[in-house]
Design an enzyme around this catalytic site. Structure first.
Site, PDB file in Angstrom:
ATOM      1  N   ASP A   1     -72.997  90.419  19.988  1.00  0.00           N
ATOM      2  CA  ASP A   1     -72.536  89.231  19.419  1.00  0.00           C
ATOM      3  C   ASP A   1     -71.609  88.877  18.755  1.00  0.00           C
ATOM      4  OD1 ASP A   1     -73.463  87.706  22.117  1.00  0.00           O
ATOM      5  OD2 ASP A   1     -75.484  87.696  20.937  1.00  0.00           O
TER       6      ASP A   1
ATOM      7  N   CYS B   1     -84.057  90.769  13.042  1.00  0.00           N
ATOM      8  CA  CYS B   1     -82.587  91.697  13.299  1.00  0.00           C
ATOM      9  C   CYS B   1     -81.367  91.362  12.514  1.00  0.00           C
ATOM     10  CB  CYS B   1     -82.981  91.788  14.821  1.00  0.00           C
ATOM     11  SG  CYS B   1     -84.158  91.295  15.105  1.00  0.00           S
TER      12      CYS B   1
ATOM     13  N   CYS C   1     -78.783  89.226  13.998  1.00  0.00           N
ATOM     14  CA  CYS C   1     -79.354  88.298  14.969  1.00  0.00           C
ATOM     15  C   CYS C   1     -78.460  87.167  15.514  1.00  0.00           C
ATOM     16  CB  CYS C   1     -80.861  87.328  14.877  1.00  0.00           C
ATOM     17  SG  CYS C   1     -81.844  86.051  15.922  1.00  0.00           S
TER      18      CYS C   1
ATOM     19  N   ARG D   1     -79.057  84.450  16.896  1.00  0.00           N
ATOM     20  CA  ARG D   1     -79.592  83.353  16.224  1.00  0.00           C
ATOM     21  C   ARG D   1     -79.803  82.538  14.528  1.00  0.00           C
ATOM     22  NH1 ARG D   1     -82.895  83.143  20.568  1.00  0.00           N
ATOM     23  NH2 ARG D   1     -82.047  82.811  21.851  1.00  0.00           N
TER      24      ARG D   1
ATOM     25  N   ASP E   1     -72.649  88.097  26.395  1.00  0.00           N
ATOM     26  CA  ASP E   1     -72.858  86.384  26.056  1.00  0.00           C
ATOM     27  C   ASP E   1     -71.319  86.033  26.353  1.00  0.00           C
ATOM     28  OD1 ASP E   1     -73.957  84.268  26.510  1.00  0.00           O
ATOM     29  OD2 ASP E   1     -76.285  84.898  25.625  1.00  0.00           O
TER      30      ASP E   1
ATOM     31  N   LYS F   1     -73.782  84.651  30.497  1.00  0.00           N
ATOM     32  CA  LYS F   1     -73.859  86.611  30.592  1.00  0.00           C
ATOM     33  C   LYS F   1     -73.061  86.606  31.249  1.00  0.00           C
ATOM     34  CE  LYS F   1     -79.259  86.284  28.809  1.00  0.00           C
ATOM     35  NZ  LYS F   1     -78.830  85.225  28.850  1.00  0.00           N
TER      36      LYS F   1
ATOM     37  N   CYS G   1     -89.956  84.904  12.472  1.00  0.00           N
ATOM     38  CA  CYS G   1     -89.841  86.329  13.405  1.00  0.00           C
ATOM     39  C   CYS G   1     -91.234  87.049  12.788  1.00  0.00           C
ATOM     40  CB  CYS G   1     -88.667  86.539  13.475  1.00  0.00           C
ATOM     41  SG  CYS G   1     -86.985  85.871  14.627  1.00  0.00           S
TER      42      CYS G   1
ATOM     43  N   ARG H   1     -82.657  76.976  34.850  1.00  0.00           N
ATOM     44  CA  ARG H   1     -83.738  77.221  33.749  1.00  0.00           C
ATOM     45  C   ARG H   1     -83.371  76.743  32.611  1.00  0.00           C
ATOM     46  NH1 ARG H   1     -80.422  80.533  36.608  1.00  0.00           N
ATOM     47  NH2 ARG H   1     -79.294  82.636  34.950  1.00  0.00           N
TER      48      ARG H   1
ATOM     49  N   ARG I   1     -78.363  75.822  29.637  1.00  0.00           N
ATOM     50  CA  ARG I   1     -76.436  76.452  30.141  1.00  0.00           C
ATOM     51  C   ARG I   1     -76.786  76.190  31.845  1.00  0.00           C
ATOM     52  NH1 ARG I   1     -73.943  78.204  26.851  1.00  0.00           N
ATOM     53  NH2 ARG I   1     -75.421  80.134  25.880  1.00  0.00           N
ATOM     54  N   TYR I   2     -78.233  76.752  32.358  1.00  0.00           N
ATOM     55  CA  TYR I   2     -77.175  77.619  33.790  1.00  0.00           C
ATOM     56  C   TYR I   2     -78.381  76.051  34.137  1.00  0.00           C
ATOM     57  CZ  TYR I   2     -77.159  81.798  31.946  1.00  0.00           C
ATOM     58  OH  TYR I   2     -76.159  83.718  31.505  1.00  0.00           O
TER      59      TYR I   2
HETATM   60  C1  PLP Z   1     -80.438  84.184  28.592  1.00  0.00           C
HETATM   61  C2  PLP Z   1     -80.074  82.906  28.580  1.00  0.00           C
HETATM   62  C3  PLP Z   1     -81.080  82.458  29.751  1.00  0.00           C
HETATM   63  C4  PLP Z   1     -82.007  83.184  30.316  1.00  0.00           C
HETATM   64  O1  PLP Z   1     -81.232  83.932  31.330  1.00  0.00           O
HETATM   65  P1  PLP Z   1     -81.487  85.150  33.085  1.00  0.00           P
HETATM   66  O2  PLP Z   1     -80.186  86.144  33.457  1.00  0.00           O
HETATM   67  O3  PLP Z   1     -82.038  84.112  33.715  1.00  0.00           O
HETATM   68  O4  PLP Z   1     -82.431  86.117  31.459  1.00  0.00           O
HETATM   69  C5  PLP Z   1     -81.053  81.285  30.392  1.00  0.00           C
HETATM   70  N1  PLP Z   1     -80.650  80.599  29.118  1.00  0.00           N
HETATM   71  C6  PLP Z   1     -79.775  80.612  27.942  1.00  0.00           C
HETATM   72  C7  PLP Z   1     -79.224  79.938  26.886  1.00  0.00           C
HETATM   73  C8  PLP Z   1     -79.876  81.966  28.177  1.00  0.00           C
HETATM   74  O5  PLP Z   1     -79.555  82.351  26.639  1.00  0.00           O
HETATM   75  S1  SF4 Z   2     -83.289  88.988  17.590  1.00  0.00           S
HETATM   76 FE1  SF4 Z   2     -83.181  87.217  16.177  1.00  0.00          FE
HETATM   77  S2  SF4 Z   2     -85.099  85.956  16.929  1.00  0.00           S
HETATM   78 FE2  SF4 Z   2     -85.324  88.361  18.139  1.00  0.00          FE
HETATM   79  S3  SF4 Z   2     -86.353  89.693  16.683  1.00  0.00           S
HETATM   80 FE3  SF4 Z   2     -84.536  90.090  15.958  1.00  0.00          FE
HETATM   81  S4  SF4 Z   2     -84.719  88.010  14.456  1.00  0.00           S
HETATM   82 FE4  SF4 Z   2     -86.210  86.801  15.465  1.00  0.00          FE
END
Ligand code: PLP
Ligand code: SF4
Length: 412
Positions: A318, A154, A157, A159, A355, A362, A150, A141, A137-138
């Site tokens: 989220d 959670c 979550c 995801r 997010d 973010k 996991c 990184r 996305r960025y």
């Molecule tokens: C959170 C996140 C990051 C890292 O973001 P930072 O602000 O550098 O901690 C990188 N890629 C994705 C897709 C993210 O959700």
């Molecule tokens: S938030 Fe989601 S990915 Fe992170 S530890 Fe909890 S269940 Fe696992």
């Protein structure tokens, strides 16, 4: 400082719990596992093998299991599996239906209620994925999703669509395509290993990944996002730490939400990682009935510093499907942030972020400290509400010319 007045509700933190009490370090205890030998209890594989995963186990362990929890646990394995390590389960106050630990990991019937604005992929990760398992996305990184498992799950979550494999998401844990993409994309200088939880891998498998990434010249910075030090502190072995420290600069972001999660075992596990030279950050999610009060949040961030962890982000929850019962208002979140900044150590104050739904990344959200800003002055207020003026520099006047070597560090 008041917890709340107008929107007090059932399950708000018990005002009789003193912040000093919240900050005490205690061992996790063993609730119903007192018969287990120390050797087994301290073995992370024993902890994983003995996770609480069924509604029958829950009924045995929690005498006052509510109808909402019973229904939630029955349905959980069709959505996001239930799994709770004995270590983390032992932090639950089984008498308290509003226990903040219980809320995070025991499913509830409300998870099946979905509002029209909720999503299965609230941060639009799948649409920013150049190859499966990578979210780019960025520009500089990537998020590298290395596993769908996991130590515990959670309920909020973000995801949930892929972790625990309850919905049959097609997760492939081959890393060739992802590593190739990173190798071929020189703009990527930062790789964030997440999932799922990368520390569930064996030391060998994790080391394979780290060494592959370290062999890529443009990858400067590696970090791991993990909740293992909290859910399964036994996994943070001396051998793991010795392996990790060979791949510096390596940072770790842990995920803890409530001071009670920071037990003596967790503090010691975090200490081992810190002793291996790994800078530690924490990411929390603002959750209703868990940490949505200034007292709890302040005790938590201060206790994190005692564990040598720097609070990094607090996430607004989220819009994951079925999470309304755990979400707080942004207004409440901002009020809590207001009670941190200036009122405690700056290192203890994380950045509150949303997010952006659909995939904007973010976005920082802050209480308004800038009251007005025009060509010749900025009017600001401090943590006590006192107002100050700062004269603005004339437009276009460069403050100074930074020497070139400061802009582009050369370590080679
Ligand atoms: C959170 C996140 C990051 C890292 O973001 P930072 O602000 O550098 O901690 C990188 N890629 C994705 C897709 C993210 O959700
Ligand atoms: S938030 Fe989601 S990915 Fe992170 S530890 Fe909890 S269940 Fe696992």
């Amino acid at each position: 400082m008041t917890t709340n007045t107008s929107d007090a509700q059932k399950g708000d933190p018990d005002p009789s719990v003193e912040p000093a009490q919240l900050k005490q370090f205690r061992p996790s205890g063993r609730s119903d596992w007192s018969y287990v030998s120390d050797k087994d209890w301290n073995d992370w594989k024993w902890q994983l093998k003995n996770r609480v995963t069924t509604v029958e186990q829950l009924q045995k362990l929690i005498p006052n299991l509510t109808p909402e929890e019973y229904a939630g646990a029955k349905l959980a394995n069709t959505k996001l599996a239930m799994a709770i390590t004995p270590h983390f389960f032992s932090l639950i106050d089984v008498e308290d239906v509003n226990c903040p630990i219980r809320r995070q990991v025991i499913p509830r019937e409300e998870e099946t209620h979905t509002a029209s604005w909720e999503m299965s992929d609230p941060c639009g990760e799948d649409s920013h994925s150049p190859v499966q398992g990578l979210v780019h996305r960025y520009p500089d990184r990537v998020l590298f999703l290395v596993t769908d498992r996991c130590a515990a799950y959670c309920r909020y979550c973000t995801r949930a669509r892929l972790v625990s494999n309850a919905t049959g998401y097609d997760f492939h844990a081959e890393f060739d395509k992802q590593l190739d993409y990173i190798r071929k994309t020189p703009s990527i200088r930062d790789v964030l290993l997440s999932g799922g939880d990368p520390l569930l891998f064996s030391d060998e498998k994790l080391e394979f990944l780290l060494s592959q990434l370290r062999a890529i010249p443009h990858v400067e910075f590696i970090r791991i996002g993990t909740r293992i030090p909290i859910f399964l502190p036994q996994r943070i072995t001396a051998e793991l730490c010795a392996m990790l420290k060979q791949y510096h600069p390596l940072f770790i972001s842990v995920h803890s939400n409530h001071p009670r999660e920071l037990t003596t075992e967790v503090r010691d596990a975090l200490g081992r990682l810190a002793d291996a030279g790994i800078p530690l950050g924490n990411q929390s999610v603002m959750l209703k009935h868990v940490n949505d009060s200034p007292e709890i949040m302040k005790a938590h961030v201060q206790k994190l510093l005692m564990c040598r962890v720097r609070p990094y982000y607090i996430y607004q929850c989220d819009l994951i499907a079925g999470s309304a019962h755990l979400r707080t208002s942004v207004r409440r979140g901002l009020e809590i942030m207001e009670q941190l900044r200036g009122h405690t150590t700056g290192y203890a104050v994380p950045q509150y972020v949303i997010d952006a739904p659909g995939g904007g990344g973010k976005v920082p959200v802050n209480p308004g400290y800038v009251l007005s800003h025009n060509a010749d002055r900025v009017v600001i207020r401090n943590f006590e509400g006192k107002v100050f003026e700062y004269p603005e520099a004339a437009d276009g006047t460069p403050l100074h010319e930074a020497p070139k070597e400061i802009i582009e560090p050369e370590f080679a």
